[in-house]
Design a protein around this motif. Structure first.
Motif, short mmCIF file in Angstrom:
data_model
loop_
_atom_site.label_atom_id
_atom_site.label_comp_id
_atom_site.label_asym_id
_atom_site.label_seq_id
_atom_site.Cartn_x
_atom_site.Cartn_y
_atom_site.Cartn_z
N ILE A 12 0.84 -1.21 0.00
CA ILE A 12 0.00 0.00 0.00
C ILE A 12 0.87 1.25 0.00
O ILE A 12 0.65 2.20 -0.77
CB ILE A 12 -0.94 -0.02 1.21
CG1 ILE A 12 -1.97 -1.17 1.07
CG2 ILE A 12 -1.67 1.32 1.34
CD1 ILE A 12 -2.85 -1.33 2.28
N ILE A 13 1.89 1.27 0.87
CA ILE A 13 2.77 2.45 0.95
C ILE A 13 3.51 2.64 -0.36
O ILE A 13 3.65 3.76 -0.87
CB ILE A 13 3.76 2.29 2.13
CG1 ILE A 13 3.00 2.25 3.46
CG2 ILE A 13 4.76 3.42 2.11
CD1 ILE A 13 2.21 3.51 3.75
N THR B 253 3.27 5.86 -2.91
CA THR B 253 4.50 6.60 -3.25
C THR B 253 4.69 6.69 -4.75
O THR B 253 5.04 7.75 -5.30
CB THR B 253 5.71 5.92 -2.60
OG1 THR B 253 5.52 5.83 -1.19
CG2 THR B 253 6.98 6.68 -2.90
N VAL B 254 4.46 5.57 -5.46
CA VAL B 254 4.61 5.57 -6.91
C VAL B 254 3.60 6.51 -7.57
O VAL B 254 3.93 7.26 -8.49
CB VAL B 254 4.48 4.14 -7.46
CG1 VAL B 254 4.40 4.15 -8.99
CG2 VAL B 254 5.65 3.27 -7.00
N ILE B 255 2.36 6.50 -7.10
CA ILE B 255 1.33 7.38 -7.66
C ILE B 255 1.72 8.85 -7.46
O ILE B 255 1.60 9.68 -8.39
CB ILE B 255 -0.04 7.08 -7.03
CG1 ILE B 255 -0.51 5.69 -7.46
CG2 ILE B 255 -1.06 8.14 -7.44
CD1 ILE B 255 -1.79 5.24 -6.78
N SER C 196 5.89 14.14 -11.37
CA SER C 196 6.69 14.19 -12.59
C SER C 196 5.88 14.74 -13.76
O SER C 196 6.38 15.54 -14.56
CB SER C 196 7.23 12.79 -12.92
OG SER C 196 8.05 12.30 -11.88
N ILE C 197 4.64 14.29 -13.86
CA ILE C 197 3.79 14.79 -14.95
C ILE C 197 3.56 16.29 -14.82
O ILE C 197 3.62 17.04 -15.80
CB ILE C 197 2.45 14.02 -14.97
CG1 ILE C 197 2.69 12.55 -15.36
CG2 ILE C 197 1.46 14.68 -15.93
CD1 ILE C 197 1.45 11.70 -15.28
#
Length: 281
Positions: A40-41, A45-47, A53-54
């Motif tokens: 979940i963490i 974090t990736v999202i 970045s976008i």
């Protein structure tokens, strides 16, 4: 004795994907409590990283309300340039107003050349030695002329004792009135030469919407002469002029004029006087 019916603590979990008809297991994932927490963490974090970045490296950031785009930046630069220009105009008008107050009060105006020299000296420390040498030279010249003929020219004379040069040969189309028209208008052909009435220093030379091209000269003995509605100015602020020197060309500039003429004012000790009493036109 251990308690009967106690539910054992579950530590491992499994998620399976099974075909509803054949009950065939298509996909399975096993994990523990700790593993679930880490997943979940990591996912959050990736999202967040991908979203940042976008926004940071793609043009999509311009769609965020309040984010400055290229047009906003260009407008900000233009506004900064416009503000700087307005500040220069304000400083120029402040300098002109201060000089005019000094002239009306009978004081010596601030010399534009002295301001330029002081700014140049602050920006160029190397010129300090040259300025010191110039001061020594001026002191030597002053001592040499202490008993010269120049001392006679510095005598204080009333305006009646001054010999004025005629600023323009023409016809006085409108005379002096102390209340309604405290100056005179001299009609002459366009581009006729306007001349200084006395030796002096130009304290203002520029443009105004009402008076057009205007030049003001500070003379000794608290005398100021003003020339308005000119077609062209031949001198700039800070220039030294002598009596009879060309300073402008007759014109019809400004909103308060109906034809080619010279608007001439003569001030003595802060008050407007009738030029025709002292000058032959």
């Amino acid at each position: 004795m251990s308690k009967q019916g106690r539910t054992p603590k579950v530590e491992h979990f499994r998620i399976s994907l099974i075909d509803d008809q054949s009950h065939k297991q298509l996909w399975v994932m096993r994990f523990s409590r700790t593993g679930l927490f880490v997943i979940i963490i990591s996912t959050i974090t990736v999202i967040l990283a991908v979203s940042w970045s976008i926004i940071a490296f793609t043009p999509l950031r311009t769609f965020i309300p309040g984010y400055p785009d290229a047009h906003t930046k260009r407008a900000a630069i233009n506004n900064a340039i416009r503000i700087d220009s307005l500040q220069n105009v304000i400083h120029t008008w402040m300098f002109y107003t201060d000089n005019l107050k000094k002239v009306i009060a009978g004081e010596d105006p601030v010399r534009i050349d002295s301001i330029i020299r002081s700014v140049s000296a602050s920006e160029k420390p190397v010129a300090a030695n040259a300025a010191a040498s110039d001061s020594l030279l001026r002191e030597d010249v002053r001592k040499a002329e202490q008993f010269g003929l120049n001392q006679v020219a510095e005598r204080k004379l009333p305006i009646e004792g001054r010999h004025f040069f005629t600023p323009l040969k023409g016809v006085v189309s409108q005379g002096y009135d102390p209340l309604l028209h405290p100056y005179i208008d001299i009609t002459a052909p366009a581009n006729s030469v306007v001349m200084s009435v006395l030796d002096g220093t130009v304290i203002n030379a520029g443009w105004s919407d009402d008076s057009g091209y205007t030049i003001q000269i500070q003379h000794s003995d608290d005398i100021v002469s003003i020339y308005k509605h000119n077609q062209k100015l031949l001198k700039k602020t800070g220039d030294k002029v002598v009596a009879g020197a060309p300073i402008a060309l007759v014109g019809n500039t400004g909103s308060l004029t109906t034809g080619d003429h010279l608007h001439f004012e003569l001030w003595y000790r802060g008050e407007a006087v009738d030029p025709t009493k002292y000058i032959n036109f």
